[in-house]
Scaffold this motif. Sequence first.
Motif, PDB file in Angstrom:
ATOM      1  N   ALA A 118      -3.282 -26.664  30.430  1.00  0.00           N
ATOM      2  CA  ALA A 118      -2.210 -27.150  29.549  1.00  0.00           C
ATOM      3  C   ALA A 118      -0.855 -27.060  30.255  1.00  0.00           C
ATOM      4  O   ALA A 118      -0.056 -28.003  30.215  1.00  0.00           O
ATOM      5  CB  ALA A 118      -2.191 -26.349  28.253  1.00  0.00           C
ATOM      6  N   SER A 125      -3.015 -16.160  20.456  1.00  0.00           N
ATOM      7  CA  SER A 125      -1.854 -16.938  20.018  1.00  0.00           C
ATOM      8  C   SER A 125      -0.598 -16.487  20.769  1.00  0.00           C
ATOM      9  O   SER A 125       0.279 -17.289  21.072  1.00  0.00           O
ATOM     10  CB  SER A 125      -1.673 -16.891  18.501  1.00  0.00           C
ATOM     11  N   LYS A 128      -0.797 -18.148  24.159  1.00  0.00           N
ATOM     12  CA  LYS A 128      -0.358 -19.546  24.093  1.00  0.00           C
ATOM     13  C   LYS A 128       1.169 -19.629  24.103  1.00  0.00           C
ATOM     14  O   LYS A 128       1.761 -20.443  24.810  1.00  0.00           O
ATOM     15  CB  LYS A 128      -0.902 -20.206  22.820  1.00  0.00           C
ATOM     16  N   MET A 166       3.520 -21.452  26.884  1.00  0.00           N
ATOM     17  CA  MET A 166       4.492 -22.492  26.557  1.00  0.00           C
ATOM     18  C   MET A 166       5.875 -22.114  27.078  1.00  0.00           C
ATOM     19  O   MET A 166       6.619 -22.964  27.584  1.00  0.00           O
ATOM     20  CB  MET A 166       4.518 -22.746  25.050  1.00  0.00           C
ATOM     21  N   GLY A 200      -4.811 -29.196  26.374  1.00  0.00           N
ATOM     22  CA  GLY A 200      -3.357 -29.155  26.184  1.00  0.00           C
ATOM     23  C   GLY A 200      -3.012 -28.020  25.240  1.00  0.00           C
ATOM     24  O   GLY A 200      -3.886 -27.255  24.804  1.00  0.00           O
ATOM     25  N   PHE A 201      -1.741 -27.882  24.922  1.00  0.00           N
ATOM     26  CA  PHE A 201      -1.341 -26.816  23.993  1.00  0.00           C
ATOM     27  C   PHE A 201      -1.806 -27.150  22.574  1.00  0.00           C
ATOM     28  O   PHE A 201      -2.162 -26.275  21.805  1.00  0.00           O
ATOM     29  CB  PHE A 201       0.172 -26.626  24.027  1.00  0.00           C
ATOM     30  N   LYS A 202      -1.784 -28.455  22.243  1.00  0.00           N
ATOM     31  CA  LYS A 202      -2.109 -28.854  20.876  1.00  0.00           C
ATOM     32  C   LYS A 202      -3.559 -28.531  20.527  1.00  0.00           C
ATOM     33  O   LYS A 202      -3.853 -28.129  19.403  1.00  0.00           O
ATOM     34  CB  LYS A 202      -1.846 -30.352  20.690  1.00  0.00           C
ATOM     35  N   ASN A 203      -4.462 -28.732  21.489  1.00  0.00           N
ATOM     36  CA  ASN A 203      -5.871 -28.487  21.168  1.00  0.00           C
ATOM     37  C   ASN A 203      -6.370 -27.122  21.657  1.00  0.00           C
ATOM     38  O   ASN A 203      -7.555 -26.927  21.861  1.00  0.00           O
ATOM     39  CB  ASN A 203      -6.754 -29.637  21.683  1.00  0.00           C
ATOM     40  N   THR A 210       1.138 -30.445  31.532  1.00  0.00           N
ATOM     41  CA  THR A 210       2.468 -30.695  30.976  1.00  0.00           C
ATOM     42  C   THR A 210       3.491 -30.879  32.100  1.00  0.00           C
ATOM     43  O   THR A 210       4.280 -31.826  32.093  1.00  0.00           O
ATOM     44  CB  THR A 210       2.905 -29.529  30.068  1.00  0.00           C
ATOM     45  N   GLU A 239      -7.357 -23.545  20.813  1.00  0.00           N
ATOM     46  CA  GLU A 239      -7.729 -22.856  19.572  1.00  0.00           C
ATOM     47  C   GLU A 239      -7.415 -21.374  19.666  1.00  0.00           C
ATOM     48  O   GLU A 239      -8.040 -20.640  20.425  1.00  0.00           O
ATOM     49  CB  GLU A 239      -9.212 -23.079  19.284  1.00  0.00           C
TER      50      GLU A 239
END
Length: 216
Positions: A163, A126, A129, A133, A114-117, A167, A119
């Motif tokens: 992710a 980054s 990511k 999103m 997912g987005f939360k995990n 979602t 790295e």
Amino acid sequence: MKAIKRFLQIEDVYKDAAKKLVPTLAERDDFEAEFQYKLPCPSCGDETASGLFYRMLNQDDWYAVSETMKCSVCRDKEAFNVYQRKSLEELRASIGERLTKEYFLLPEDLKDAGFKNFEKTNDVTSKAKENAMTYTKMFLAGDHYNLLIMGNPGTGKSHLCAAIGRTIKGKKDKGSTVGFLTTGKLLSMYKTTYRKGAAKSEEDIFRDIKGIDLLF
Ligand SMILES: [Zn+2]
């Protein structure tokens, strides 16, 4: 014992209905109510509609108690449209469910991606990511476009894809179908079509995949 019988007149029924529907009539009795026919249908204009009307005693003007009812042809048409839309929605939902079941095939190591995990190891990942999103948000808002993710092995491309896919797939109310296939999975799927008595043909798979809203 004398049985008291009260015969309800149809006019009383109309008046009762008018009292319930028009607040200013609730406490009054100095009016008459009647059902009028051959009114122009608010939808098609044919003079086949009907409605409940009232008029104060000693006055000329009739007033509609509620909106004039559409004619029966228009009402039938509307009911049919609702029925058709509903069955179409149901059909689309069941096809979507099947497509997701058959084609959203996440590799085991991405099941929880997912987005939360995710790295982030540097500025580039980054930024990736962030873009992923944004893509998810735009897709859910109905803005569909293609996304190309490039990078060296092990930098998290598949993780971000999973992710995004997970979602969007999780937002069931949006009704989007999501597929996730590795090249290997897709090839072995095609291979099964060569088997005798295979449930699906190559064309079936191709058609299915074309029907998926978002495919990884
Ligand atoms: Zn009509």
